[in-house]
Design a protein around this motif. Structure first.
Motif, PDB file in Angstrom:
ATOM      1  N   GLU A 145      -5.196   2.346   0.157  1.00 44.15           N
ATOM      2  CA  GLU A 145      -3.879   1.808   0.697  1.00 44.15           C
ATOM      3  C   GLU A 145      -3.436   0.549  -0.159  1.00 44.15           C
ATOM      4  O   GLU A 145      -2.326   0.396  -0.251  1.00 44.15           O
ATOM      5  CB  GLU A 145      -3.889   2.007   2.058  1.00 44.15           C
ATOM      6  N   MET A 146      -4.266  -0.327  -0.279  1.00 49.26           N
ATOM      7  CA  MET A 146      -3.983  -1.681  -0.599  1.00 49.26           C
ATOM      8  C   MET A 146      -3.677  -1.472  -2.327  1.00 49.26           C
ATOM      9  O   MET A 146      -2.570  -1.847  -2.818  1.00 49.26           O
ATOM     10  CB  MET A 146      -5.110  -2.469  -0.882  1.00 49.26           C
ATOM     11  N   ALA A 147      -4.252  -0.374  -3.061  1.00 49.68           N
ATOM     12  CA  ALA A 147      -3.970  -0.461  -4.406  1.00 49.68           C
ATOM     13  C   ALA A 147      -2.893   0.462  -4.503  1.00 49.68           C
ATOM     14  O   ALA A 147      -2.027   0.121  -5.417  1.00 49.68           O
ATOM     15  CB  ALA A 147      -5.062   0.674  -5.085  1.00 49.68           C
ATOM     16  N   GLN A 148      -2.567   1.705  -3.948  1.00 48.45           N
ATOM     17  CA  GLN A 148      -1.229   2.162  -3.681  1.00 48.45           C
ATOM     18  C   GLN A 148      -0.013   1.239  -3.451  1.00 48.45           C
ATOM     19  O   GLN A 148       0.887   1.313  -3.859  1.00 48.45           O
ATOM     20  CB  GLN A 148      -1.296   3.171  -3.017  1.00 48.45           C
ATOM     21  N   GLY A 149      -0.528   0.658  -2.395  1.00 49.78           N
ATOM     22  CA  GLY A 149       0.613  -0.184  -1.680  1.00 49.78           C
ATOM     23  C   GLY A 149       1.116  -1.137  -2.714  1.00 49.78           C
ATOM     24  O   GLY A 149       2.477  -1.362  -2.826  1.00 49.78           O
ATOM     25  N   VAL A 200     -13.603  -1.242  -4.042  1.00 44.37           N
ATOM     26  CA  VAL A 200     -12.654  -1.545  -5.055  1.00 44.37           C
ATOM     27  C   VAL A 200     -11.647  -0.131  -5.171  1.00 44.37           C
ATOM     28  O   VAL A 200     -12.563   0.983  -5.095  1.00 44.37           O
ATOM     29  CB  VAL A 200     -13.169  -1.882  -6.446  1.00 44.37           C
ATOM     30  N   ALA A 201     -10.515  -0.273  -5.390  1.00 48.65           N
ATOM     31  CA  ALA A 201      -9.589   0.853  -5.792  1.00 48.65           C
ATOM     32  C   ALA A 201      -8.599   0.670  -6.950  1.00 48.65           C
ATOM     33  O   ALA A 201      -8.400  -0.449  -6.922  1.00 48.65           O
ATOM     34  CB  ALA A 201      -9.012   1.426  -4.600  1.00 48.65           C
ATOM     35  N   VAL A 234      -5.729   8.044  -7.361  1.00 46.56           N
ATOM     36  CA  VAL A 234      -6.217   6.911  -6.628  1.00 46.56           C
ATOM     37  C   VAL A 234      -7.528   7.050  -6.231  1.00 46.56           C
ATOM     38  O   VAL A 234      -8.082   8.162  -5.779  1.00 46.56           O
ATOM     39  CB  VAL A 234      -5.561   6.609  -5.444  1.00 46.56           C
ATOM     40  N   GLU A 235      -8.471   6.278  -7.014  1.00 46.91           N
ATOM     41  CA  GLU A 235      -9.845   6.412  -6.877  1.00 46.91           C
ATOM     42  C   GLU A 235     -10.361   5.055  -6.201  1.00 46.91           C
ATOM     43  O   GLU A 235      -9.914   3.935  -6.508  1.00 46.91           O
ATOM     44  CB  GLU A 235     -10.580   6.942  -8.190  1.00 46.91           C
ATOM     45  N   LEU A 237      -4.372  -2.220  -8.821  1.00 42.71           N
ATOM     46  CA  LEU A 237      -6.006  -2.348  -8.424  1.00 42.71           C
ATOM     47  C   LEU A 237      -6.185  -3.258  -7.211  1.00 42.71           C
ATOM     48  O   LEU A 237      -5.365  -4.178  -6.864  1.00 42.71           O
ATOM     49  CB  LEU A 237      -6.585  -3.245  -9.752  1.00 42.71           C
ATOM     50  N   SER A 238      -7.246  -3.036  -6.234  1.00 44.49           N
ATOM     51  CA  SER A 238      -7.586  -3.695  -5.160  1.00 44.49           C
ATOM     52  C   SER A 238      -9.099  -3.661  -4.854  1.00 44.49           C
ATOM     53  O   SER A 238      -9.909  -3.161  -5.305  1.00 44.49           O
ATOM     54  CB  SER A 238      -7.021  -2.949  -4.036  1.00 44.49           C
TER      55      SER A 238
END
Ligand code: ATP
Ligand code: MG
Length: 429
Positions: free
Chosen positions: A349-353, A386-387, A394-395, A364-365
């Protein structure tokens, strides 16, 4: 000053280094002299065969220099040439070789003139700086008052240089390298190295994968150099081969190691993973936004170390609290409650957010537990997710890192960059 005295080749071309100084043993001063000498001599085709550090102790210096001469017949010492009581190198070497210390009148006059030129009288302690072992060559030091000294004893040679790095370097370049060349120390071909940089694979696993390549490497050698955030492989030709052949074999070895370790290799020599990732983004016209929790901005720092990151870096958010993850990145309260801040779901959710909020093309999160506190049985210290959001994927990836807080943070930043790079490559393939 003549640096002649060539009497044919020395025993084996072997050369040892003794660095002198209690501060080196205590770790208060990093032994930059030894690494500089190693590098500089190698570049000139002279292989250093051993290096030793001793404190400011006359017996220790004497036995270290004595051992080196017995073994190799040639030694370069740095340090302990000053005028104070803890500077004992000359005394130790003079005693070892059964020479007296005698005043070098020319150098004494030079030191005196230098003081007088500044309107000062030479302090009496500086007189000892003009003393050299009887029969030694004096290397005039333009940068300081302690001269370099070369003492020859039969075929053996002891070269004494001041500890001050700039003086040592100047004397080496000006006198010592030409002297060693004249004495036949240089090999036909210089010592040359190439480095393959890897990350994300343990040294033992790496060694297993390249075992057969290493077996056929001789006379080139391989060194494993852990960097804390990866493993460098340095392949070296020690000057036995003609330069053209050495270079060709090094390049071939680099190619086969790189091919074998492709998933983990990110560059050569001084390449930095952040620079490599930045370059990849730049070349592909992609933009990136980052959301960092446990790394506290380290990834952003590394990506912006080199100028020009605005080509690809849109924003970097350090989102530490749950509220910030929710308010800035749009992470859902429910996910936070259900999975906790250090979880795959939150990393995603952080990476997408961060991508949504900033409009960047990639996200990148990192979220994890850097310690020393905060670990649980389920999520021990070193648990990091990490994502990466690249194109429509999104991986996420779980890392189980070890080390202290600083190491875990550095390794998490490195692993996040490696993960992004992996996804970018898969996307391109
Ligand atoms: P000086 O004439 O200045 O007294 P010296 O030969 O006595 O020279 P030292 O007193 O041993 O040299 O060291 C002078 C300075 O150089 C110190 O600051 C010391 O920490 C630094 N130094 C000495 N040896 C090394 C080394 N191997 N690597 C890096 N720095 C060194
Ligand atoms: Mg000293």
């Amino acid at each position: 000053v003549a640096t002649s005295g060539a009497r044919g080749d020395v025993k084996s071309g072997a050369l040892e280094i003794v660095t002198i100084g209690t501060e080196l043993l205590l770790g208060a001063t990093l032994d930059r002299n030894a690494s500089w000498l190693g590098r500089e001599l190698a570049a000139s085709g002279i292989a250093v065969t051993r290096r030793v550090t001793v404190g400011d102790n006359e017996n220790a210096i004497r036995s270290a220099v004595g051992d080196a001469l017995k073994r190799s017949g040639a030694v370069i010492c740095t340090g302990g040439l000053g005028p104070t009581r803890d500077d004992l190198t000359k005394q130790a070497v003079a005693a070892l070789l059964g020479r007296e210390l005698i005043v070098h009148d020319g150098w004494l006059a030079t030191i005196r003139e230098r003081f007088e030129a500044r309107g000062l009288r030479m302090p009496e302690v500086n007189r000892v700086q003009a003393e050299v072992p009887q029969g030694a060559l004096l290397l005039p030091n333009e940068r300081g008052t302690a001269p370099g000294i070369i003492v020859e004893e039969g075929d053996d040679v002891a070269i004494l240089l001041p500890g001050v790095p700039s003086e040592m370097r100047w004397l080496t370049a000006r006198y010592v390298l030409p002297y060693l060349a004249e004495r036949g120390f240089m090999r036909d071909s210089p010592v040359i190295s190439r480095t393959v940089r890897t990350t994300g694979i343990a040294e033992s696993a790496l060694a297993e994968r390249i075992d057969d390549l290493v077996a056929e490497l001789a006379p080139l050698t391989l060194a494993y150099l852990p960097t804390g955030i990866g493993e460098d492989l340095r392949i070296t030709s020690w000057g036995e081969l003609p330069l053209a052949e050495a270079t060709a074999r090094l390049e071939r070895a680099m190619a086969s190691f790189t091919a074998r370790l492709a998933p983990w290799v990110y560059g050569t020599s001084d390449d930095d993973l952040a620079t490599v990732v930045g370059q990849e983004l730049r070349e592909r016209g992609l933009t990136l936004a980052i959301a960092e929790s446990c790394t506290g901005g380290l990834i952003a720092k590394r990506l912006t170390d080199a100028a020009g990151a605005s080509d690809f870096l849109s924003s970097a958010v350090v989102s530490y609290s749950n509220e910030s993850k929710r308010d800035l990145l749009g992470v859902s309260d429910e996910t936070l409650r259900e999975h906790g801040a250090v979880s795959e779901a939150i990393a995603r959710e952080m990476a997408q957010g961060v991508r949504n909020v900033t409009g960047a093309m990639c996200g990148l999160s990192v979220t994890g537990i850097a310690g020393p506190g905060g670990g649980t049985t389920d999520k021990p210290v070193g648990t990091v997710w990490v994502a990466a959001a690249v194109a429509d994927r999104v991986e996420a990836k779980l890392l189980r890192l070890f080390g202290d807080r600083a190491e875990i943070r550095e390794r998490a930043a490195q692993a996040a960059l490696a993960f992004l790079r992996e996804l970018l490559r898969r996307e391109a393939a």
